[in-house]
Design an enzyme around this catalytic site. Structure first.
Site, PDB file in Angstrom:
ATOM      1  N   ASP A 120     -10.613 104.514 -81.481  1.00 35.81           N
ATOM      2  CA  ASP A 120     -10.808 103.111 -81.177  1.00 35.81           C
ATOM      3  C   ASP A 120      -9.895 102.812 -80.003  1.00 35.81           C
ATOM      4  O   ASP A 120      -8.845 103.419 -79.848  1.00 35.81           O
ATOM      5  CB  ASP A 120     -10.403 102.295 -82.406  1.00 35.81           C
ATOM      6  N   GLU A 127      -8.910  91.364 -70.096  1.00 35.83           N
ATOM      7  CA  GLU A 127      -9.295  90.294 -69.185  1.00 35.83           C
ATOM      8  C   GLU A 127      -8.080  89.607 -68.608  1.00 35.83           C
ATOM      9  O   GLU A 127      -7.978  89.373 -67.410  1.00 35.83           O
ATOM     10  CB  GLU A 127     -10.173  89.285 -69.920  1.00 35.83           C
ATOM     11  N   LYS A 140     -20.287 102.903 -83.907  1.00 32.96           N
ATOM     12  CA  LYS A 140     -19.154 103.829 -83.910  1.00 32.96           C
ATOM     13  C   LYS A 140     -19.376 104.951 -84.905  1.00 32.96           C
ATOM     14  O   LYS A 140     -19.247 106.123 -84.592  1.00 32.96           O
ATOM     15  CB  LYS A 140     -17.864 103.087 -84.285  1.00 32.96           C
ATOM     16  N   ASP A 192      -7.663 101.266 -85.982  1.00 33.70           N
ATOM     17  CA  ASP A 192      -6.686 100.440 -86.671  1.00 33.70           C
ATOM     18  C   ASP A 192      -7.302  99.263 -87.380  1.00 33.70           C
ATOM     19  O   ASP A 192      -6.671  98.646 -88.222  1.00 33.70           O
ATOM     20  CB  ASP A 192      -5.622  99.948 -85.686  1.00 33.70           C
TER      21      ASP A 192
END
Lengths: 460, 633
Positions: free
Chosen positions: B55, B142, B246, B266
């Site tokens: 991840d 971002e 995933k 996580d």
């Protein structure tokens, strides 16, 4: 699903409801998404303490918790390099970052707030830094290369070959003679005894000792193709009975089947081993010049292991009369006489008869020897068995021809390493030579490859 | 005996797990979390991982995003190395970029365009705080990009529903939101640049694909070719993927390649992939317990994965395989002897040894060597394992345990058992090896052979041991001694204790026999001499990387630890970097993994929402930060 919800902006922060109720350490018991924004948003980018005056005690407590979390993580990041790499902690709390932490520090000290250092809680789950737990136990790491093991091979060779020669010579110096008296050959004097009709059958075999036998001489009988190591044979005995146990005497173990009972009487000693006991009688005569055979004294006591004779084999308890003690039992089916008549000597009769005890130790191989008699040295001047002609008188009771067995009589002297057997000496020499040879091979390899190393793969 | 061995393996694995959880290098002081193993049967798989699924947000980046590097019109700006003083917002420090604008470099328009895009295309909400502008971003990448643009003079100042306002270097202009489309691509690329740096891999071999595309790529028709393409890349980066996707990716790869896969994450959105992969690793403490609770291993920091795999994984694999092979070896040695004995006892099933001696063989007399092999064995030190990650290939490719190695051990054991049986048998064949002239029996031979077996097997364990700790010594020499002591006692208990009548008196006779002592040196030597020679010759002729490293270690120990100091130096650098990274860590997102999330398998790693009545993006676009007065209380 929102992971972070930007709708709640920092001016509503902290939201009025949940903070006091929510233990920061247990994420499971929380009020949901309302809360999720706070770390991303307000925590670091703005001086929070100014915006939310810590008016209510609850709020303050909550703030403290949040800050503790922050400080913890910060402390671990900045001042506590111990975290990931296990080094010693450096000065913690040095230069706390951002105005918030400053504020917090100041206020905390004034208020005397709860201690909140990273390691402040007495119980930490930090693993012990011991060599054992960190798998850093000191270790010897031998590396086997041609160069390092070379000496070992040569040393083994140099030690083993002389030892082997020594053993070989010792073994060769042992006098040993084997007389086969099975009698399957028609020319053999014992050939007549193959027929079961002749009883008792006595045959005499003449032989010559080229060299004299010095020291104690041991007389063995040897059997071939006799599987004393067969599973059903080996277990067909009752050690309790042989140990003199009264109940086992009259009620032998089932292991003894089918030699357990005969004609409704328990067999003593029971089992196949006892039943097949060797019962030839061997006598030895020295034939002198005057053709008058001199009998050689054969000692029949001391041929069994001491523990067998004195511990493992015991006659059943009772009166002096051995026959009385074996009352209620019958002899093994193949025996000519009962167990209490094996010998006239009361110390060598019954279960403690040494011929019987020797027989009861079952051999490892189908060709085996068992000690029969001892010929003790008389004096230092005369050899025990001088060179010359001898005759062996056999009372032939034990049939072996029907299973293609052989019977032998062996006379042997004994060295410090037992009877004659060149194998160990040869094996020592062979292994020593192989070791030496391997040493030479490794020497060549070592020379050839010493300088060619592919260390390019890794660099220091 | 087999079941004893198997129980032994389980016990061994538990020990390995314990040692894993006791590693201080994998203890994170920040949230007081040591590494934790939650299953007991995956240790060796940790050493064989070939495909790693991670991840990104939160796990890999610790939610820290920095604008570090960019490539505009083919020119790369910014350095890979992180400059030591790191500010919160931006590490980017390359004067060439601004200089190129000022100098009217041919790419100047592109640079300006790029920076404009950085400044306008996002869902960040600006907040004015006096002179400062604080950017509230839903995702840290971002924010990082906007801050980067700000630092380069393209400051994003305000947002209205239909436009964003930026202050560019010299002039102010309003850019309309329609630019957004381009921007996304930029973000992804930029983001992947960051990720690529983190992974330490070249970007040009990374395949980048986003969730929408992946939906089609994983459709049945093109799945195979997509997989071929993906597997040919060094790294594949999937952006904006749903949890379902995933786990689907993991599943597809798992089915396609016969290799061990590992997934690390996580958050709750990683649970699927953690459960699908062979080995699931959860980052504990940061974002709730969802990932941790569903994982096989829980670690506190992504960086600990290195040690988990390279050290603990490789070690575990080595240990477990060595232990298994050794257990096979020692049992084959002992039991094949019974086969040789069968040849001389008419295949009657008679055993050469006393029954309790056989029974206690795996339980006592040779019980310790497999454990010391399995627990304390280390082919080389932790530092070396970390310094030479190539060593992981050995375990990754299963070189420690395969058909060849297995049969090699079996044949080795066969040869040993031949020597161990026939040497004593031939030496004792006349039953007259005692100085007293007494004849011997089958158990006499059996006990001698058994003693040689125990000695040989223990020494063989010593030969397999590359690191002799005190426990190894205890196991090897202690086992032999234990047998001798047991033998001595066991030969005297009949008839006091009514067992083993046939053992009575054996020890005295065996130990007083010269043949026994002569054979004690001869037979194990005869067995092991070939092993030693073979190993030494192989080592010298064809040195493996492992042996190279081992030699290096020995050398370094001799040369005053020069090498290890060097290695420590390197570790220190890494530590600095790590500390720096952690220093900038934002406080972790609290309170995740509520019951709300548990029921919903969908969601995005990237703080994006799908299927909502009003998307997050729309909400943000509706902001008008120019009208802030009206919203103040």
């Amino acid at each position: 699903m929102f992971r972070v919800r930007p709708l709640f902006r920092s001016r509503f922060f902290p939201p009025p409801l949940s903070p006091p109720h929510v233990p920061p350490s247990s994420p499971s018991s929380l009020s949901p998404s309302l809360w999720r924004l706070q770390p991303t948003f307000a925590s670091r980018q703005r001086p929070l303490a100014e915006e939310c005056p810590a008016s209510s005690a609850l709020q303050r407590r909550w703030l403290w918790r949040r800050r503790r979390r922050q400080r913890r993580s910060r402390g671990s990041c900045q001042g506590q390099p111990a975290g990931p790499l296990g080094g010693p902690p450096a000065s913690r709390g040095a230069a706390p970052r951002g105005s918030m932490a400053m504020n917090y520090n100041a206020k905390d000290e004034v208020d005397g707030g709860p201690p909140c250092a990273p390691g402040g809680s007495a119980k930490t789950r930090r693993p012990d830094n011991t060599a054992f737990k960190q798998q850093r136990l000191p270790a010897w790491q031998p590396i086997l290369t041609a160069g390092t093991v070379l000496p070992i091979f040569f040393i083994i060779g140099l030690i083993f070959i002389p030892i082997g020669i020594g053993i070989f010579v010792t073994s060769n110096n042992i006098r040993e003679i084997e007389i086969d008296y099975t009698g399957t050959e028609p020319s053999s004097p014992c050939n007549k005894c193959l027929s079961p009709d002749v009883t008792p059958c006595i045959c005499t075999i003449n032989f010559t000792l080229e060299k004299s036998f010095e020291g104690n001489v041991f007389m063995y009988y040897g059997l071939s193709n006799f599987y004393q190591n067969h599973r059903r044979y080996v277990k067909s005995r009752d050690d309790s009975q042989l140990n003199g146990d009264s109940s086992a005497l009259l009620n032998p173990s089932k292991e003894c089947e089918p030699y357990r009972r005969n004609e409704d009487k328990p067999i003593a000693p029971c089992g196949a081993i006892a039943n097949s006991m060797f019962n030839d009688t061997l006598e030895l005569f020295l034939i002198g010049n005057d053709s008058y055979p001199i009998p050689i004294a054969l000692k029949k006591k001391g041929i069994a292991w001491w523990t067998d004779k004195n511990v493992k084999f015991r006659n059943p308890p009772g009166g002096d009369n051995l026959k009385e003690r074996f009352k209620g039992t019958t002899k093994p089916v193949n025996w000519l006489k009962p167990v209490y008549m094996l010998d006239s000597d009361p110390d060598n009769n019954g279960f403690i008869n040494e011929d019987f005890i020797v027989w009861m130790r079952t051999a490892a191989l189908p060709t085996f020897r068992k000690l029969y008699r001892l010929i003790e040295r008389k004096s230092d001047l005369h050899p025990t068995l001088p060179a010359g002609r001898y005759s062996l008188n056999v009372t032939y009771n034990y049939p072996v021809h029907y299973f293609d067995g052989r019977k032998r009589m062996i006379l042997s002297t004994i060295s410090w390493m037992g009877g004659k057997n060149p194998f160990l000496g040869i094996a020592y020499i062979a292994v020593g030579s192989i070791s030496f040879l391997l040493g030479v091979v490794l020497l060549v390899i070592n020379h050839k490859y010493r300088n060619s190393s592919n260390t390019a793969d890794i660099t220091i | 005996a087999r079941s004893e061995s198997i129980n032994g393996i389980y016990f061994l694995k538990s020990c390995l797990l314990f040692s894993l959880s006791q590693d201080t290098d994998m203890y994170y002081i920040g949230n007081d979390t040591p590494a934790m193993a939650r299953t007991s049967n995956l240790n060796e798989e940790l050493g064989q991982v070939k495909y790693l699924f991670s991840d990104k947000t939160g796990t890999l980046t610790c939610n820290i995003m920095n604008f570090k590097k960019c490539s505009i019109a083919g020119v790369t700006y910014g350095s890979v190395r992180m400059p030591p003083p790191c500010s919160d917002s931006c590490d980017f420090d390359d004067p060439r970029l601004l200089k190129n604008i000022e100098d009217r470099h041919p790419t100047a328009p592109c640079i300006q365009e790029f920076l404009t895009l950085l400044a306008v295309c996002h869902t960040v909400v600006p907040e004015k705080d006096g002179d400062n502008i604080i950017y509230q971003a839903s995702s840290p990448d971002e924010a990082a990009l906007v801050k980067g643009a700000k630092k380069l003079g393209f400051v994003f100042t305000a947002r209205t529903p239909f436009s964003v306002i930026i202050e560019a270097v010299s002039n102010m202009r309003i850019v309309r939101v329609k630019w957004h489309v381009y921007c996304k691509y930029d973000t992804i690329t930029q983001h992947c640049t960051d990720l690529g740096n983190l992974l330490g891999k070249e970007n040009d071999v990374a395949l980048i694909i986003d969730g929408h595309t992946l939906k089609y790529a994983l459709s049945f028709e093109v799945r195979r070719s997509f997989l071929d393409l993906a597997l040919s890349c060094k790294a594949v980066i999937c952006c904006r993927v749903s949890p379902l996707q995933k786990s689907e990716i993991v599943d597809v790869v798992k089915k396609r390649v016969k290799a061990i896969t590992l997934a690390i994450g996580d958050g709750a959105n990683d649970v699927g992939m953690i459960q699908t992969a062979h080995v699931g690793v959860g980052i504990s403490g940061n974002e709730g317990m969802q990932a941790t609770n569903n994982s096989d291993y829980a670690i506190a920091q992504f960086s600990y994965l290195e040690k988990l795999l390279l050290v603990h994984g490789a070690w575990s694999y080595n240990r477990v395989t060595k232990c298994i092979l050794y257990c096979f070896y020692k049992n084959v040695v002992l039991y094949i002897i019974e086969l040789w004995f069968a040849f001389v006892n008419g295949f009657s099933g008679q055993i050469l040894f006393e029954r309790w001696c056989i029974g206690l063989y795996n339980v006592i007399f040779t019980a310790l060597p497999p454990f010391t092999l399995g627990i304390f064995e280390r082919s080389c030190t932790q530092e070396s394992m970390l310094r030479f990650p190539q060593l992981y290939k050995i375990t990754q490719n299963g070189e420690g345990f395969n058909t060849k190695v297995f049969w090699g051990h079996c044949i080795n054991a066969l040869v040993h058992s031949l020597i161990l049986f026939w040497f004593p048998m031939k030496a004792l064949e006349h039953d007259t090896v005692l100085t007293s002239g007494h004849a011997t029996d089958y158990l006499f031979v059996g006990n001698i052979v058994y003693t040689y077996v125990v000695v040989t097997v223990c020494l063989k364990a010593g030969l397999e041991t590359t690191a002799w700790t005190k426990f190894s010594h205890l196991a090897v020499w202690g086992s032999m001694l234990t047998w001798l002591v047991f033998f001595g006692i066991y030969s005297t208990i009949w008839p006091t204790i009514p067992i083993a009548p046939d053992m009575r008196g054996q020890a005295t006779m065996v130990l007083s026999s010269a043949h026994f002592w002569l054979g004690l040196f001869l037979v194990p030597t005869a067995c092991l001499i070939e092993d030693v020679a073979w190993r030494a010759a192989k080592h010298t002729c064809k040195k493996t990387l492992l042996e190279e490293v081992q030699e290096l270690e020995t050398k370094s120990r001799v040369l005053g630890k020069a090498v290890l100091r060097d290695s420590n130096g390197k570790r220190l650098n890494e530590r600095d970097r790590l500390i720096k990274r952690l220093g900038r860590k934002t406080p972790p997102t609290l309170f995740r993994g509520s019951s709300l999330q548990q029921g919903v398998p969908h969601g995005y790693a990237f703080s994006q929402e799908e299927h909502g009545a009003v998307s997050q993006e729309e909400v943000i676009r509706a902001y008008d930060t120019t009208k802030k007065k009206s919203r103040k209380k």
